[in-house]
Write an enzyme that holds these catalytic residues in place. Sequence first.
Site, PDB file in Angstrom:
ATOM      1  N   ASN A  71     -12.346  -1.275  -5.000  1.00  0.00           N
ATOM      2  CA  ASN A  71     -12.191  -1.549  -6.382  1.00  0.00           C
ATOM      3  C   ASN A  71     -13.460  -2.431  -6.640  1.00  0.00           C
ATOM      4  OD1 ASN A  71     -11.422  -2.441  -8.710  1.00  0.00           O
ATOM      5  ND2 ASN A  71     -10.340  -4.119  -7.689  1.00  0.00           N
ATOM      6  N   CYS A  82      -6.604  -5.711  -7.160  1.00  0.00           N
ATOM      7  CA  CYS A  82      -6.245  -5.170  -5.740  1.00  0.00           C
ATOM      8  C   CYS A  82      -5.935  -6.443  -4.952  1.00  0.00           C
ATOM      9  CB  CYS A  82      -7.660  -4.640  -5.219  1.00  0.00           C
ATOM     10  SG  CYS A  82      -8.967  -5.783  -5.415  1.00  0.00           S
ATOM     11  N   HIS A  83      -5.866  -7.594  -5.281  1.00  0.00           N
ATOM     12  CA  HIS A  83      -5.398  -8.744  -4.585  1.00  0.00           C
ATOM     13  C   HIS A  83      -4.068  -8.680  -4.506  1.00  0.00           C
ATOM     14  CE1 HIS A  83      -5.747 -10.279  -8.607  1.00  0.00           C
ATOM     15  NE2 HIS A  83      -4.604 -11.005  -8.430  1.00  0.00           N
ATOM     16  N   TYR A 132       0.936  -1.120   0.118  1.00  0.00           N
ATOM     17  CA  TYR A 132      -0.190  -0.180  -0.115  1.00  0.00           C
ATOM     18  C   TYR A 132       0.864   1.235  -0.191  1.00  0.00           C
ATOM     19  CZ  TYR A 132      -3.875  -3.102   1.297  1.00  0.00           C
ATOM     20  OH  TYR A 132      -4.852  -4.192   1.072  1.00  0.00           O
ATOM     21  N   GLU A 179      -1.604 -17.262  -9.515  1.00  0.00           N
ATOM     22  CA  GLU A 179      -0.623 -16.313 -10.225  1.00  0.00           C
ATOM     23  C   GLU A 179       1.011 -16.750 -10.102  1.00  0.00           C
ATOM     24  OE1 GLU A 179      -1.587 -12.197  -9.699  1.00  0.00           O
ATOM     25  OE2 GLU A 179      -3.519 -12.228 -10.404  1.00  0.00           O
TER      26      GLU A 179
END
Length: 223
Positions: A180, A188-189, A157, A215
């Site tokens: 979001n 946003c993850h 952040y 991912e």
Amino acid sequence: MPIRRFSLHCRWPRFETGPKPTQAVTHSLPPVTGCGMSWRYHEDMSATRPAPHTQAPLFSLRIDSPLGRITLAASAKGLCGLWFDEQRHGPSASTIAGWPQSPEHPVLRQATAQLQAYFTGQNPHWNVPLDLSGGTAFQQAVWQALLTVPHGQSCSYGQLATQLNNPNAVRAVGAAVGRNPVSIIVPCHRILGAGGQLTGYAGGLWRKEALLRLEGHPLPLKA
């Protein structure tokens, strides 16, 4: 924290077979540009005001995923919503019920096809048109910054606030990240705490961890 076990209600293969990149997961974020300005947060900017879900017309589609049911919503400009069921800050069930189901809508079909590819472990290189106009100017700037975080990587952040030229606005940036409206595609993850902690996710921390694992994010992740 182990990934919660879940049942598949669709024909998509399990996602544990996704790619496992070996590069470092943090990176230097490019600056957000647009309108020739940098963002400075002030308390009167209403950065935490909920994004409206009443714009019309909206077209919607309900789909299954390995992480639960998803609602997709499209405006005349593009995809404007992707929410898991019971996601914080998402539209209510009654609001969704008022949107026409439009399985043949081209934007919704494109988003569905790319999500199917994503959940099989591919990087779909999202190109579905987006409509992120449903938030405040500050929120929209944060959401645009999220789009710069690559697949398989992450940032904090604090890094996101620095990218917006306001390193002291970490809490305001975090609030905007939580609002979001287009989960997964606007990633946003991929935003973690300063020490790599799995902090905050409107769809649930177990989903955030699952998406990062999908991912190829290196483990362990700190709860």
